[in-house]
Design an enzyme around this catalytic site. Structure first.
Site, PDB file in Angstrom:
ATOM      1  N   GLY A  94      13.087   5.219 115.010  1.00 19.91           N
ATOM      2  CA  GLY A  94      13.618   4.345 115.897  1.00 19.91           C
ATOM      3  C   GLY A  94      14.709   5.046 116.423  1.00 19.91           C
ATOM      4  O   GLY A  94      15.385   5.003 117.622  1.00 19.91           O
ATOM      5  N   THR A 126       5.799  20.155 116.847  1.00 17.19           N
ATOM      6  CA  THR A 126       4.631  19.803 116.525  1.00 17.19           C
ATOM      7  C   THR A 126       4.462  18.201 116.164  1.00 17.19           C
ATOM      8  O   THR A 126       5.117  17.840 115.391  1.00 17.19           O
ATOM      9  CB  THR A 126       3.971  20.575 115.566  1.00 17.19           C
ATOM     10  OG1 THR A 126       3.960  22.034 116.136  1.00 17.19           O
ATOM     11  CG2 THR A 126       2.431  20.587 115.212  1.00 17.19           C
ATOM     12  N   CYS A 131      29.448  -3.743 101.877  1.00 16.09           N
ATOM     13  CA  CYS A 131      30.074  -3.436 100.580  1.00 16.09           C
ATOM     14  C   CYS A 131      29.829  -1.958 100.133  1.00 16.09           C
ATOM     15  O   CYS A 131      30.899  -1.119  99.396  1.00 16.09           O
ATOM     16  CB  CYS A 131      29.698  -4.491  99.357  1.00 16.09           C
ATOM     17  SG  CYS A 131      31.138  -4.711  98.469  1.00 16.09           S
TER      18      CYS A 131
HETATM   19  C1  LIG Z   1      15.617  -0.004 111.871  1.00 15.01           C
HETATM   20  C2  LIG Z   1      16.033   0.007 113.159  1.00 15.01           C
HETATM   21  C3  LIG Z   1      16.229   1.058 113.950  1.00 15.01           C
HETATM   22  C4  LIG Z   1      16.181   2.234 113.406  1.00 15.01           C
HETATM   23  O1  LIG Z   1      14.893   2.820 112.970  1.00 15.01           O
HETATM   24  P1  LIG Z   1      14.667   4.115 112.231  1.00 15.01           P
HETATM   25  O2  LIG Z   1      13.401   4.491 112.288  1.00 15.01           O
HETATM   26  O3  LIG Z   1      15.022   3.591 110.725  1.00 15.01           O
HETATM   27  O4  LIG Z   1      15.434   5.051 112.662  1.00 15.01           O
HETATM   28  C5  LIG Z   1      16.949   0.893 115.049  1.00 15.01           C
HETATM   29  N1  LIG Z   1      16.894  -0.278 115.496  1.00 15.01           N
HETATM   30  C6  LIG Z   1      16.699  -1.708 114.925  1.00 15.01           C
HETATM   31  C7  LIG Z   1      17.048  -2.825 115.583  1.00 15.01           C
HETATM   32  C8  LIG Z   1      16.217  -1.657 113.774  1.00 15.01           C
HETATM   33  O5  LIG Z   1      16.094  -2.590 112.949  1.00 15.01           O
END
Ligand SMILES: *Cc1c(COP(=O)(O)O)cnc(C)c1O
Length: 420
Positions: free
Chosen positions: A95, A265, A353
């Site tokens: 993400g 890839t 924290c």
């Molecule tokens: C978890 C999350 C991400 C990051 O995704 P990853 O695959 O862990 O890099 C981005 N945006 C939101 C809202 C998320 O909850």
């Protein structure tokens, strides 16, 4: 000819105790906005690509070509879940990469514009990138950044979105749902505003995909990010949706993969996993909306009734079905989590924290949650694998923990004395 030396025999590592004893079975996992369990069907779907089907999907030979077929099949499944065309999807590594690729592409394709609009409550994947882009540094363009505020319920003011967009705005990036509170933003309205003003619109939909129906064919969204490990696929796979006709500049340059939009890839096992996870998500959507929502409501009701001065953070109406963020005033979130951990209950807290600071999370701060409540905020995020028994166990275990912590906390003692 001398024979090459034999490879030293190394004993394999012992299995983790939790694997051996199956003690992880006893865990009550309510931290699904952080990551989810890999669905057994998803694990099975990956298996052939970790064994015999190891070809490179870009190869000319039939062996590789066969694998390419499965990549496209997975793309179609994800596209179906999103109401998108398969050609609009780019497989990425996560993400975070999708978010970075979207925002960087928007800036690269509108070089005459230097303004970014986002919100104060974005995930670090968007927030930290935008803040970096807004920091002057020699040899690199920097951008003007507007971070839209939210109200006490974590909601955006649409009028404010319209007011801050100007002729210099290159991109608006607003998350579809917040990972800490589950609050859902009016993405259709924001997208429509952006379209009217001729500004690219990206949404981080990582928390929404699989939890709420999405039909991108009918949404004014130019780019959308999702992540596999938030919907029961493994970590390390994501997708960036780029609406057909949207100019795109690749984030990772390399080979011709993904129609020249993302070099590298394809991770075929993970792509296949995400395809299966998308198919499952579609099947489980109704369960997510009804059963998971009912379990979340049961948990919320039980905790609000059982624990002293518990309150819900975030708008309860415009919210993901699986998430609740509850503040237990005058108690520290970390202390609650540690005690829950002794019962095998996994949740997470809104304060950071771990970084050594006692700052409440940027989301709680943006909402203006009072310090004493923000510190005791706990996020419970459910999945289709949770059961009523698990929820009832938390309702049974947590209120006494809160009462005990309040007795020993200096905050709590003062509060108790004042109440007498
Ligand atoms: C978890 C999350 C991400 C990051 O995704 P990853 O695959 O862990 O890099 C981005 N945006 C939101 C809202 C998320 O909850």
């Amino acid at each position: 000819m001398p024979r090459p030396p034999a490879v030293a025999r190394v004993a394999p590592p012992a299995p983790l105790p939790c694997m051996k004893e199956g003690i992880m079975d006893k865990v009550i996992y309510l931290d699904n906005n952080a990551t989810t369990a890999v669905a057994p069907e998803v694990r099975d779907a990956m298996e052939p690509f970790l064994r015999e089907l190891y070809g490179n999907p870009s190869s000319i030979h039939t062996f590789g070509g066969r694998v390419a077929h499965y990549v496209e099949e997975a793309r179609e499944r994800v596209a179906h879940l999103l109401g998108a065309d398969p050609s609009e999807l780019i497989f990425t590594s996560c993400g975070t990469e999708s978010d970075n690729a979207a925002i960087r592409s928007a800036l690269a394709t509108s070089p005459e514009r230097h303004h970014i609009v986002t919100t104060r409550v974005e995930h670090p994947a968007v927030r930290n990138l935008c803040q970096l882009l807004a920091t002057p540094a020699p040899g690199r363009a920097h951008y003007r950044l507007t971070e839209l505020p939210v109200d006490a319920k974590g909601m955006l003011d649409l009028g404010e979105v319209d007011r801050v967009i100007d002729d210099d705005t290159a991109v608006v990036s607003v998350m579809w749902a917040n990972n800490e509170t589950g609050v859902v933003f009016p993405i259709e309205e924001i997208g429509a505003l952006c379209r009217k003003r001729g500004v690219l619109f990206h949404t981080d939909a990582v928390q929404v995909v699989g939890k709420m129906p999405i039909n991108l064919a009918r949404m004014p969204v130019d780019m959308l990010s999702l992540s596999g490990h938030k919907l029961h696929a493994p970590k390390g796979i994501g997708v960036l949706y780029v609406r057909r006709g949207t100019r795109f500049s690749p984030f990772i340059m390399g080979g011709h993969q993904e129609h020249n939009r993302r070099g590298g890839t394809e991770s075929v096992p993970l792509v296949a996993a995400l395809g299966k996870a998308a198919e499952l998500a579609e099947k489980n959507m109704a369960v997510e909306q009804t059963r998971v929502g009912a379990l979340r409501d049961r948990l919320e009701k039980g905790l609000l009734a059982g624990a002293p001065s518990a309150m819900v953070n975030g708008d309860r109406e415009h919210r993901l079905p699986n998430t609740t963020n509850i503040s237990f005033e005058f108690v520290e979130g970390e202390a609650i989590l540690l005690m829950l951990d002794q019962f095998g209950i996994c949740a997470s807290s809104g304060s950071a924290c771990t970084s050594g600071s006692l700052e409440p999370s940027h989301v709680m701060r943006a909402m203006g949650v009072p310090f004493t409540a923000a510190h005791g905020s706990i996020r419970f995020s459910l999945s289709v694998y949770n059961t009523e028994e698990e929820i009832d166990r938390v309702i049974e275990v947590l209120p006494p923990i809160i009462r005990r912590l309040r007795e020993i906390s200096p905050f709590g003692r003062e509060k108790l004395a004042a109440a007498k």
